[in-house]
Design an enzyme around this catalytic site. Structure first.
Site, short mmCIF file in Angstrom:
data_model
loop_
_atom_site.label_atom_id
_atom_site.label_comp_id
_atom_site.label_asym_id
_atom_site.label_seq_id
_atom_site.Cartn_x
_atom_site.Cartn_y
_atom_site.Cartn_z
CE LYS A 112 -4.13 -1.89 -0.32
NZ LYS A 112 -5.28 -2.19 0.11
CE LYS A 194 -4.59 -8.01 -2.11
NZ LYS A 194 -5.97 -7.97 -0.85
CE LYS A 197 -12.11 -3.28 -1.36
NZ LYS A 197 -12.70 -4.03 -0.53
P1 ATP Z 1 -7.89 -3.82 -2.38
O1 ATP Z 1 -7.42 -4.97 -3.17
O2 ATP Z 1 -8.07 -2.64 -2.95
O3 ATP Z 1 -6.42 -3.63 -0.44
P2 ATP Z 1 -9.59 -5.56 -1.62
O4 ATP Z 1 -9.80 -6.30 -2.90
O5 ATP Z 1 -7.63 -6.96 -0.71
O6 ATP Z 1 -9.02 -4.45 -1.58
P3 ATP Z 1 -10.10 -5.77 1.44
O7 ATP Z 1 -11.23 -5.25 2.42
O8 ATP Z 1 -8.97 -5.46 1.39
O9 ATP Z 1 -9.69 -5.72 -0.37
O10 ATP Z 1 -10.30 -7.70 1.59
C1 ATP Z 1 -11.41 -7.73 1.86
C2 ATP Z 1 -11.68 -9.54 1.84
O11 ATP Z 1 -12.20 -9.86 0.77
C3 ATP Z 1 -10.29 -9.75 2.82
O12 ATP Z 1 -10.68 -10.87 4.17
C4 ATP Z 1 -8.95 -10.47 2.26
O13 ATP Z 1 -8.59 -11.70 2.36
C5 ATP Z 1 -10.18 -10.84 0.77
N1 ATP Z 1 -9.48 -11.07 -0.57
C6 ATP Z 1 -9.07 -9.67 -0.53
N2 ATP Z 1 -8.93 -9.92 -2.53
C7 ATP Z 1 -9.26 -11.34 -2.58
C8 ATP Z 1 -9.00 -12.09 -3.41
N3 ATP Z 1 -7.86 -11.68 -4.52
N4 ATP Z 1 -8.87 -13.19 -3.23
C9 ATP Z 1 -9.58 -14.00 -2.49
N5 ATP Z 1 -9.40 -13.38 -1.19
C10 ATP Z 1 -9.16 -11.79 -1.53
#
Ligand code: ATP
Ligand code: LTN
Length: 326
Positions: A112, A194, A197
Site C-alpha cells: 500500500k 491477487k 479493487k
Molecule cells: P485492495 O485490493 O483494494 O486492497 P481488497 O480487494 O484486498 O482491497 P479488502 O477489503 O482488503 O479488499 O479485503 C476484504 C476481504 O477479501 C479480505 O478477507 C481479503 O482477504 C479478501 N480478499 C481480497 N482480495 C482477495 C482475493 N483476490 N482473493 C481472495 N480473497 C481476497
C-alpha cells in the site's frame, strides 16, 4: 456455547469476486455453526484518502452486499466499526504493546505504501493493530479471511498473548480460517497478482455489480497460459485461477471441471465460465436491488447496539487491568 467468528471488509469501493470467494462466501458457510460478527471497517478505509460522501455510500452498499450474499441478519451481527468507539480505544492501548519491526514487515503495508507514495500515513502503518483490536474486543475464536490477511491475524495472536502475559488472562487467542481454493483469486489480466479493487485496470477484476456484457467481455479478455488444453496445474496459473473461480461458484471440484473439459478448447471453457458468473451475479444483483436503505439502517443500528455492549464490557476489564481509573 457456540464459538465466535469475526471478520470485516473495508468500504473502499466495489467488491469483486475475490472478496466474495475469499471472504464473504466462507462467512455464509460458517454463520450457522458460529456466533458471527461481521464488521464494516470504515476506520481502516480512511488509511487511504476517501471522499466523505462516497465513504458513506460505500458503507451502506457494503452492508447490502453482506445481506445479499446470504448473511443471516437474524442470527449474525453486522455493524460499522466507527460506531463502536472501543475499537479505536483498544487500538491505542495495543499500539503500546506493538513493536515497530512487527509492523515494518507487513506485506500489505509495503504494497500500500508503494501504491500511495504521496500519503504514507501513520494509520496505514498502524492498520494491523486496529485490526487486532477489532478481533480481540469480541473474544473471537476464528477469523475467516483471505490468505493476504494471515500476517495480520498472526499479529492479533501475538498481541493477545502479550497482553495476557503482562496483565493477566484477558483476551482469547484467535485463529485464522482460510479456505484453500478461495484463498487467493488472482487478477484476470495478471495471474501473478491477487484480484484487487484498487487495480489499475478494470480488466483485473469482476465486480459484483458488473453487467452480463461486461462479465462476458472480461472473461473473454482474461489472459490464458501457453498451450491449448484446460489443465489444473501449478505451471498454468491463469487457467488454474479461472478453474478455481468456476469451481467455487459451481460448488464443484477443480479436478472434475478439468476432466469435463478434456479435449475442449479455451473458447468453450471461457464461454461456459462467463455464463456461470453471469448466472451467479444475476441472482446476487436481484437480491441486492431488493434491499431498501431503511432496512439496512435498522440492521446496522441493531448491530451497533450488540457490538457496543460486548465491546464496552471488554474495555472495562482492559481499563482495569491496565490501571486506568474507572
Ligand atoms: P485492495 O485490493 O483494494 O486492497 P481488497 O480487494 O484486498 O482491497 P479488502 O477489503 O482488503 O479488499 O479485503 C476484504 C476481504 O477479501 C479480505 O478477507 C481479503 O482477504 C479478501 N480478499 C481480497 N482480495 C482477495 C482475493 N483476490 N482473493 C481472495 N480473497 C481476497
Ligand atoms: N484488514 C482486513 C479487513 C479487516 C478485518 C478486521 C478482517 C479489518 N479488521 C478484523 C478480519 C478481522 C482487510 O484488509 N481485508
Amino acid at each position: 456455547m457456540k464459538k465466535r467468528i469475526f471478520s470485516g471488509i473495508q468500504p473502499s469501493g466495489n467488491l469483486h469476486l475475490g472478496n466474495y470467494l475469499g471472504a464473504v462466501k466462507n462467512w455464509v458457510a460458517l454463520q450457522k455453526e458460529y456466533d458471527s460478527i461481521f464488521c464494516i471497517v470504515d476506520l481502516h478505509a480512511i488509511t487511504v484518502p476517501q471522499n466523505p460522501e462516497e465513504l458513506r455510500r460505500n458503507t451502506l452498499e457494503l452492508a447490502k452486499t453482506y445481506i445479499a450474499s446470504g448473511i443471516d441478519t437474524q442470527s449474525a451481527t453486522i455493524f460499522v466499526q466507527s460506531q463502536v468507539s472501543e475499537h479505536a480505544e483498544l487500538g491505542w492501548i495495543l499500539n503500546t504493546l506493538t513493536k515497530m519491526p512487527e509492523l515494518d514487515k507487513m506485506t500489505q503495508f509495503k504494497d500500500k505504501s508503494q501504491e500511495h507514495r504521496e500519503n504514507i500515513n501513520a494509520g496505514l502503518f498502524d492498520y494491523p493493530v486496529l485490526m487486532a483490536a477489532d478481533i480481540l474486543l469480541y473474544d473471537t475464536n476464528v477469523v475467516p479471511v483471505g490468505e493476504d490477511q494471515l500476517q495480520h491475524v498472526e499479529l492479533a495472536r501475538t498481541l493477545a498473548r502479550r497482553f495476557n502475559h503482562q496483565f493477566r488472562e484477558t483476551f482469547t487467542v484467535p485463529e485464522a480460517f482460510i479456505v484453500k481454493e478461495g484463498m487467493r483469486i488472482m487478477g484476470l489480466d495478471d495471474p501473478a497478482k491477487k484480484m484487487s479493487k484498487s487495480a489499475s485496470s478494470e480488466l483485473n477484476y469482476i465486480a459484483l455489480t458488473d453487467s452480463p456484457e461486461k462479465i462476458r467481455e472480461k472473461v473473454r479478455r482474461a489472459v490464458t497460459d501457453s498451450g491449448k488444453s484446460i489443465r489444473y496445474a501449478d505451471d498454468k496459473p491463469a487457467i488454474r485461477n479461472l478453474i478455481n473461480i468456476y469451481a467455487l461458484l459451481d460448488n464443484a471440484k477443480p479436478e472434475d471441471i478439468e476432466q469435463s473439459y478434456k479435449g475442449k478448447g479455451y473458447a468453450e471453457f471461457k464461454n461456459d465460465l462467463a455464463e456461470v458468473i453471469v448466472d451467479f451475479l444475476g441472482n446476487f444483483q436481484a437480491k441486492y436491488n431488493d434491499i431498501n436503505d431503511k432496512d439496512v439502517l435498522d440492521i446496522l443500528e441493531t448491530g451497533r447496539g450488540k457490538g457496543k455492549s460486548l465491546a464496552a464490557k471488554k474495555m472495562e476489564d482492559v481499563r482495569e487491568k491496565v490501571g486506568f481509573l474507572q
